[in-house]
Write an enzyme that holds these catalytic residues in place. Sequence first.
Site, PDB file in Angstrom:
ATOM      1  N   ASP A  39       0.867  -1.184   0.000  1.00  0.00           N
ATOM      2  CA  ASP A  39       0.000   0.000   0.000  1.00  0.00           C
ATOM      3  C   ASP A  39       0.903   1.232   0.000  1.00  0.00           C
ATOM      4  O   ASP A  39       2.126   1.153   0.135  1.00  0.00           O
ATOM      5  CB  ASP A  39      -0.973  -0.018   1.197  1.00  0.00           C
ATOM      6  CG  ASP A  39      -2.195   0.871   0.931  1.00  0.00           C
ATOM      7  OD1 ASP A  39      -2.142   1.731   0.023  1.00  0.00           O
ATOM      8  OD2 ASP A  39      -3.211   0.725   1.636  1.00  0.00           O
TER       9      ASP A  39
HETATM   10  C1  NOJ Z   1      -4.056   3.892   0.239  1.00  0.00           C
HETATM   11  C2  NOJ Z   1      -5.244   3.009   0.434  1.00  0.00           C
HETATM   12  O1  NOJ Z   1      -5.125   2.312   1.648  1.00  0.00           O
HETATM   13  C3  NOJ Z   1      -5.459   2.013  -0.684  1.00  0.00           C
HETATM   14  O2  NOJ Z   1      -6.691   1.386  -0.497  1.00  0.00           O
HETATM   15  C4  NOJ Z   1      -5.378   2.678  -2.011  1.00  0.00           C
HETATM   16  O3  NOJ Z   1      -5.587   1.731  -3.034  1.00  0.00           O
HETATM   17  C5  NOJ Z   1      -4.022   3.340  -2.163  1.00  0.00           C
HETATM   18  N1  NOJ Z   1      -3.859   4.347  -1.132  1.00  0.00           N
HETATM   19  C6  NOJ Z   1      -3.846   3.997  -3.517  1.00  0.00           C
HETATM   20  O4  NOJ Z   1      -4.704   5.062  -3.633  1.00  0.00           O
END
Ligand code: NOJ
Length: 759
Positions: free
Chosen positions: A270
């Site tokens: 993430d």
């Molecule tokens: C953080 C989030 O936790 C995740 O769900 C998301 O896909 C990513 N950022 C990218 O935006």
Amino acid sequence: MEQQKLLELLQDMSLSEKAEQLLQIGGFYLEKEGVVTGPENLAGYTQEEIEQAGTVLGSIGAEKLKAIQKNYMEKQPHHIPLIFMTDIINGYRTVFPIPLAQGCSFDPELARKGAEIAARESAAAGLHLTFSPMVDLVRDARWGRVMESTGEDTWLNRQFARAVVEGYQGEKTKDGGADLKKKGKIAACVKHYAAYGAPIAGRDYNTVELSERTLRDDYLPSYREAVEAGVAMVMTSFNTLDRIPSSGNKKLMREILREEMGFRGVVISDWAAIEEMLNHGIAADRKEAARLAIEAGVDIDMCTTCYCRNLEQLVQEGVISEALVDEAVLRILELKNRLGLFENPYKDADEQEEKELILCKEHREEARKAAADTFVLLKNEGILPLEKSCGENLSRENSSRENFSQEKGKTVAYIGPHVENRQITGAWSMFAREEDTVSIADALKERGIHAPVARGSAILDNNRTLEALGEALDYQKDAQQAKALLEEAVSVAKEADTVVLAIGEHRVQSGEAASRAQIEVPECQMELFRAVQAVNPNVAVVLFTGRPLDIREISQKAKAVLVVWQPGTEGGNAILNVLYGDVNPSAKLAMSFPWCTGQVPVFYNEMHTGRPYKEGMTDKYLSRYLDIPNKPLYPFGYGLSYTSFEISPVKLSSDTIQKGESLTASVTVKNTGNMSGREVVQLYVQDHAASVARPVRELKGAQKIGLEPGEEKEVVFTITEEMLAFTNIDMEFTSEAGKYSVYIGSSSEADNEGVFELV
Ligand code: NOJ
């Protein structure tokens, strides 16, 4: 490209080129509209890093992405194409209701349709992969991201996980994965592996503490389902689990995900999660973080410099083998290949199709139908559906202006800050446009309904924290103005026969980094509710929210409560369709509405305790609260209809079941009201005695059936011995002999019981 060619390409790449393939940068480094969905200034990339990164997130648009791809491939030493990824969660430009609402439909086909539409629209806009579905099990409504999940039940989450993956990617072909080259299909990424939905105290990014048994029985099955459905990518979660951050957790990534579940695709961290291992106190520096993550089997480093600045050195120093880097790079090249990007780097990007598909009539219609099927009717003391003025059909297709003048019927006033609000598509619909979204007021206008409308209040109290986040929000700033709005609403309410009061959370109050410790409707709107209800008791509350809320007072005083969540692009139209009875509500709560915040986390499938409490018991030493009930205000699986259903006693085909066998449990459901409707018939199973404590009951199946007035249908569930399996005392996933109860009914509190024994 043939596999052999991919291997040759890999061999030909320099080590630094490989490390850069593993880097994902934000599209905002390449173009000004790229969305920012995480802490922005961590990385500070060099120009070379920006130009050589293997994948990009947050950018979309056919013309733009084609230009970026062309430019990139010219500079990339081997002309390897980029993959464009972003968060298309409940729709790209045609937005469906938020995932939690979709869960309430108990209809995975609805979610499949939503994913298909999202894939079609976003593929034409040049996208290759979406960071969806989010399949985290959620039990704590304080956590803002419950809006992104399909709720508190493992079985239900699994059905949605599969449907959504297949909706984006298409179903798996015989020889393995789905055909991602197919037009209108995009790759899916299941997230957030693992157990991100269980942060302590519901505070986003917080520690997760779960036993391995709970993790395996409750949390892992939905990720596994996505893997089995062929999901192309898995995203690590931010949290620690057993004190290890997922992005450095070898057991999670290699043992469980790859070996046990058999996942062959790409693992992405993430946003900045690899670097955040420094904050977790797991890595001393970025180099160590990079080592931990690559050893754990994380292929893509989202938005940090950990990989691109350290992997080469780690190999050169002999700390890690180049084979470890190769393995990750190959998986990315394979995904690029599966998407057909080596032959067609632009895939489906097409400006003309983009225009034709986005928000086309068919997509809007599906979004409208879907939204209406996700609204949960919690209470109705006979005031819904609203009377139509001339008894005409009010659905959008049949609308004709004359029919809706209110002169001949009763006066319905529409009050509340959500009547005109178009920010009803949920926190993750970054590409949705307000001008494309239908509010309640827009829908009224479109149907020619000249109802009195009053705003009544702002959406938010004067909340400094949100203001500090820089959003242009609707605040209750000026006391004079607030008073005037309230007075106007009260005088409109007085004149009306019925008030539809549209209140609830602001879009920014749920989603990522939107945890709340008091999950209530903002106070300024509660004041409005009280003032309106005091002058007109015929209030039907239409509740907009991204999470279950404490609505005790509303539920006590309002005559009807319809939860519409964040209903998406066609929200206003769908709401009128349900309010006027063109669509009979059929959704059920996928997440319990708590009695109050202090009761959270509250969920139906809790474990037995040694001192169980049942309502009315007066002994002291029981597992209970002194001041509130144990039960939620509205439990999982609950939801009313405008008609009524009767469910016959449970019939079992046998009172015993043997290993490897099955039995059936059936009921007859009858529509006893005078309107056609749909009921979600739910099957719960309870294991009476096992080697470890078992939930009080667990959902094992649900069927949504439609019935005309007076009609009845038999609903048959098959219960297999395998469905009774759980992680036993020896950590084996198996069933155990003994007594089981079956409950079939219309909510998790169904007491329609049958009993059988596994022998
Ligand atoms: C953080 C989030 O936790 C995740 O769900 C998301 O896909 C990513 N950022 C990218 O935006």
